[in-house]
Write a protein that holds these residues in place. Sequence first.
Motif, PDB file in Angstrom:
ATOM      1  N   ILE A  34      35.968  51.550 137.273  1.00 30.88           N
ATOM      2  CA  ILE A  34      35.861  53.376 137.303  1.00 30.88           C
ATOM      3  C   ILE A  34      34.884  53.754 138.361  1.00 30.88           C
ATOM      4  O   ILE A  34      34.035  53.185 138.683  1.00 30.88           O
ATOM      5  CB  ILE A  34      35.414  53.914 135.950  1.00 30.88           C
ATOM      6  N   VAL A  35      35.754  54.336 139.326  1.00 27.69           N
ATOM      7  CA  VAL A  35      35.062  54.677 140.649  1.00 27.69           C
ATOM      8  C   VAL A  35      34.558  56.096 140.561  1.00 27.69           C
ATOM      9  O   VAL A  35      35.271  57.064 140.093  1.00 27.69           O
ATOM     10  CB  VAL A  35      36.006  54.570 141.793  1.00 27.69           C
ATOM     11  N   GLU A  36      33.214  56.574 140.810  1.00 24.60           N
ATOM     12  CA  GLU A  36      32.638  57.711 140.741  1.00 24.60           C
ATOM     13  C   GLU A  36      32.952  58.245 142.227  1.00 24.60           C
ATOM     14  O   GLU A  36      32.687  57.808 143.247  1.00 24.60           O
ATOM     15  CB  GLU A  36      31.104  57.651 140.973  1.00 24.60           C
ATOM     16  N   VAL A  37      33.664  59.598 142.211  1.00 25.04           N
ATOM     17  CA  VAL A  37      34.177  60.053 143.453  1.00 25.04           C
ATOM     18  C   VAL A  37      33.181  60.482 144.451  1.00 25.04           C
ATOM     19  O   VAL A  37      33.060  60.240 145.630  1.00 25.04           O
ATOM     20  CB  VAL A  37      35.348  61.328 142.980  1.00 25.04           C
ATOM     21  N   GLY A  38      32.121  61.291 143.637  1.00 27.11           N
ATOM     22  CA  GLY A  38      30.782  61.474 144.758  1.00 27.11           C
ATOM     23  C   GLY A  38      30.169  60.579 145.331  1.00 27.11           C
ATOM     24  O   GLY A  38      29.984  60.845 146.579  1.00 27.11           O
ATOM     25  N   ARG A  39      30.106  59.574 144.669  1.00 22.06           N
ATOM     26  CA  ARG A  39      29.200  58.569 145.293  1.00 22.06           C
ATOM     27  C   ARG A  39      30.272  57.615 146.464  1.00 22.06           C
ATOM     28  O   ARG A  39      29.516  57.037 147.296  1.00 22.06           O
ATOM     29  CB  ARG A  39      28.963  57.249 144.418  1.00 22.06           C
ATOM     30  N   ASN A  40      31.549  57.772 146.236  1.00 18.40           N
ATOM     31  CA  ASN A  40      32.307  56.956 147.154  1.00 18.40           C
ATOM     32  C   ASN A  40      33.229  57.832 147.812  1.00 18.40           C
ATOM     33  O   ASN A  40      34.218  57.580 148.706  1.00 18.40           O
ATOM     34  CB  ASN A  40      33.111  56.044 146.336  1.00 18.40           C
ATOM     35  N   ARG A  41      32.911  59.239 148.205  1.00 17.37           N
ATOM     36  CA  ARG A  41      33.795  60.195 148.839  1.00 17.37           C
ATOM     37  C   ARG A  41      34.059  59.749 150.242  1.00 17.37           C
ATOM     38  O   ARG A  41      35.095  59.853 150.762  1.00 17.37           O
ATOM     39  CB  ARG A  41      32.985  61.415 148.782  1.00 17.37           C
ATOM     40  N   SER A  42      32.946  59.110 151.012  1.00 16.52           N
ATOM     41  CA  SER A  42      33.291  59.010 152.430  1.00 16.52           C
ATOM     42  C   SER A  42      34.096  57.597 152.512  1.00 16.52           C
ATOM     43  O   SER A  42      35.096  57.589 153.416  1.00 16.52           O
ATOM     44  CB  SER A  42      32.031  58.654 153.131  1.00 16.52           C
ATOM     45  N   LEU A  43      33.896  56.662 151.632  1.00 17.72           N
ATOM     46  CA  LEU A  43      34.777  55.436 151.549  1.00 17.72           C
ATOM     47  C   LEU A  43      36.395  55.898 151.373  1.00 17.72           C
ATOM     48  O   LEU A  43      37.290  55.476 152.084  1.00 17.72           O
ATOM     49  CB  LEU A  43      34.453  54.496 150.530  1.00 17.72           C
ATOM     50  N   LEU A  44      36.466  56.588 150.357  1.00 18.61           N
ATOM     51  CA  LEU A  44      37.999  57.310 150.013  1.00 18.61           C
ATOM     52  C   LEU A  44      38.459  57.978 151.275  1.00 18.61           C
ATOM     53  O   LEU A  44      39.543  57.630 151.668  1.00 18.61           O
ATOM     54  CB  LEU A  44      37.739  58.151 148.742  1.00 18.61           C
ATOM     55  N   ALA A  45      37.679  58.650 151.841  1.00 20.05           N
ATOM     56  CA  ALA A  45      38.147  59.400 153.000  1.00 20.05           C
ATOM     57  C   ALA A  45      38.498  58.572 154.225  1.00 20.05           C
ATOM     58  O   ALA A  45      39.643  58.685 154.774  1.00 20.05           O
ATOM     59  CB  ALA A  45      37.060  60.549 153.574  1.00 20.05           C
ATOM     60  N   THR A  46      37.814  57.636 154.341  1.00 15.53           N
ATOM     61  CA  THR A  46      37.882  56.567 155.539  1.00 15.53           C
ATOM     62  C   THR A  46      39.254  55.863 154.973  1.00 15.53           C
ATOM     63  O   THR A  46      40.150  55.383 156.134  1.00 15.53           O
ATOM     64  CB  THR A  46      36.991  55.408 155.341  1.00 15.53           C
ATOM     65  N   LEU A  47      39.688  55.537 153.954  1.00 17.55           N
ATOM     66  CA  LEU A  47      40.932  55.052 153.302  1.00 17.55           C
ATOM     67  C   LEU A  47      42.119  56.075 153.421  1.00 17.55           C
ATOM     68  O   LEU A  47      43.269  55.530 153.153  1.00 17.55           O
ATOM     69  CB  LEU A  47      40.641  54.290 151.939  1.00 17.55           C
ATOM     70  N   GLY A  48      41.757  57.196 153.520  1.00 18.59           N
ATOM     71  CA  GLY A  48      42.974  58.170 153.647  1.00 18.59           C
ATOM     72  C   GLY A  48      43.302  58.607 152.057  1.00 18.59           C
ATOM     73  O   GLY A  48      44.409  59.052 151.777  1.00 18.59           O
ATOM     74  N   ILE A  49      42.485  58.311 151.052  1.00 15.82           N
ATOM     75  CA  ILE A  49      42.564  58.716 149.603  1.00 15.82           C
ATOM     76  C   ILE A  49      42.254  60.167 149.373  1.00 15.82           C
ATOM     77  O   ILE A  49      40.977  60.274 149.515  1.00 15.82           O
ATOM     78  CB  ILE A  49      42.091  57.396 148.681  1.00 15.82           C
ATOM     79  N   ASP A  50      42.974  60.927 148.885  1.00 10.92           N
ATOM     80  CA  ASP A  50      42.473  62.352 148.258  1.00 10.92           C
ATOM     81  C   ASP A  50      42.318  62.089 147.010  1.00 10.92           C
ATOM     82  O   ASP A  50      43.189  61.841 146.385  1.00 10.92           O
ATOM     83  CB  ASP A  50      43.570  63.078 148.718  1.00 10.92           C
ATOM     84  N   PRO A  51      40.936  62.234 146.603  1.00 12.10           N
ATOM     85  CA  PRO A  51      40.656  62.140 145.137  1.00 12.10           C
ATOM     86  C   PRO A  51      41.391  63.285 144.527  1.00 12.10           C
ATOM     87  O   PRO A  51      41.562  63.076 143.165  1.00 12.10           O
ATOM     88  CB  PRO A  51      39.246  62.154 145.060  1.00 12.10           C
ATOM     89  N   GLY A  52      41.613  64.547 144.822  1.00 10.52           N
ATOM     90  CA  GLY A  52      42.287  65.508 144.121  1.00 10.52           C
ATOM     91  C   GLY A  52      43.715  65.092 143.724  1.00 10.52           C
ATOM     92  O   GLY A  52      44.186  65.587 142.752  1.00 10.52           O
ATOM     93  N   GLY A  53      44.247  63.967 144.406  1.00 11.32           N
ATOM     94  CA  GLY A  53      45.574  63.565 143.828  1.00 11.32           C
ATOM     95  C   GLY A  53      45.732  62.563 143.018  1.00 11.32           C
ATOM     96  O   GLY A  53      46.593  62.035 142.542  1.00 11.32           O
ATOM     97  N   LEU A  54      44.492  62.029 142.716  1.00  6.89           N
ATOM     98  CA  LEU A  54      44.330  60.989 141.517  1.00  6.89           C
ATOM     99  C   LEU A  54      44.041  61.628 140.063  1.00  6.89           C
ATOM    100  O   LEU A  54      43.358  62.580 139.873  1.00  6.89           O
ATOM    101  CB  LEU A  54      43.124  59.873 141.970  1.00  6.89           C
ATOM    102  N   SER A  55      44.406  60.459 139.216  1.00  6.78           N
ATOM    103  CA  SER A  55      44.137  61.277 137.685  1.00  6.78           C
ATOM    104  C   SER A  55      42.605  60.772 137.483  1.00  6.78           C
ATOM    105  O   SER A  55      42.204  59.901 137.606  1.00  6.78           O
ATOM    106  CB  SER A  55      45.280  60.387 137.024  1.00  6.78           C
ATOM    107  N   ARG A  56      42.000  61.984 137.024  1.00  7.26           N
ATOM    108  CA  ARG A  56      40.828  61.664 136.439  1.00  7.26           C
ATOM    109  C   ARG A  56      40.518  61.062 135.349  1.00  7.26           C
ATOM    110  O   ARG A  56      41.489  61.031 134.378  1.00  7.26           O
ATOM    111  CB  ARG A  56      40.028  62.992 136.193  1.00  7.26           C
ATOM    112  N   VAL A  57      39.450  60.128 135.138  1.00 11.61           N
ATOM    113  CA  VAL A  57      39.170  59.356 133.998  1.00 11.61           C
ATOM    114  C   VAL A  57      37.937  60.116 133.302  1.00 11.61           C
ATOM    115  O   VAL A  57      37.246  60.545 133.604  1.00 11.61           O
ATOM    116  CB  VAL A  57      38.671  58.067 134.414  1.00 11.61           C
ATOM    117  N   ASP A  58      38.400  60.474 132.063  1.00 10.34           N
ATOM    118  CA  ASP A  58      37.618  61.481 131.298  1.00 10.34           C
ATOM    119  C   ASP A  58      36.319  60.851 130.995  1.00 10.34           C
ATOM    120  O   ASP A  58      35.263  61.509 131.045  1.00 10.34           O
ATOM    121  CB  ASP A  58      38.398  61.882 130.119  1.00 10.34           C
TER     122      ASP A  58
END
Length: 64
Positions: A34-58
Amino acid sequence: MTATHVSRAEIVATLRSRGKLARADWFERELPEIVEVGRNRSLLATLGIDPGGLSRVDRVPQHA
């Protein structure tokens, strides 16, 4: 404010669907299930992953 979490498996699947196999393998090895978006936002951006397009884990799974 609560942290937003997403599934590593969904990120890996997205990368693989784009043909980014080495990046997907690295992500799968290095980051938790389970990946915390805030902590990994830069990595996700570098990979071209938009966290808004992913399903959230409750909630983060509890390990016994």
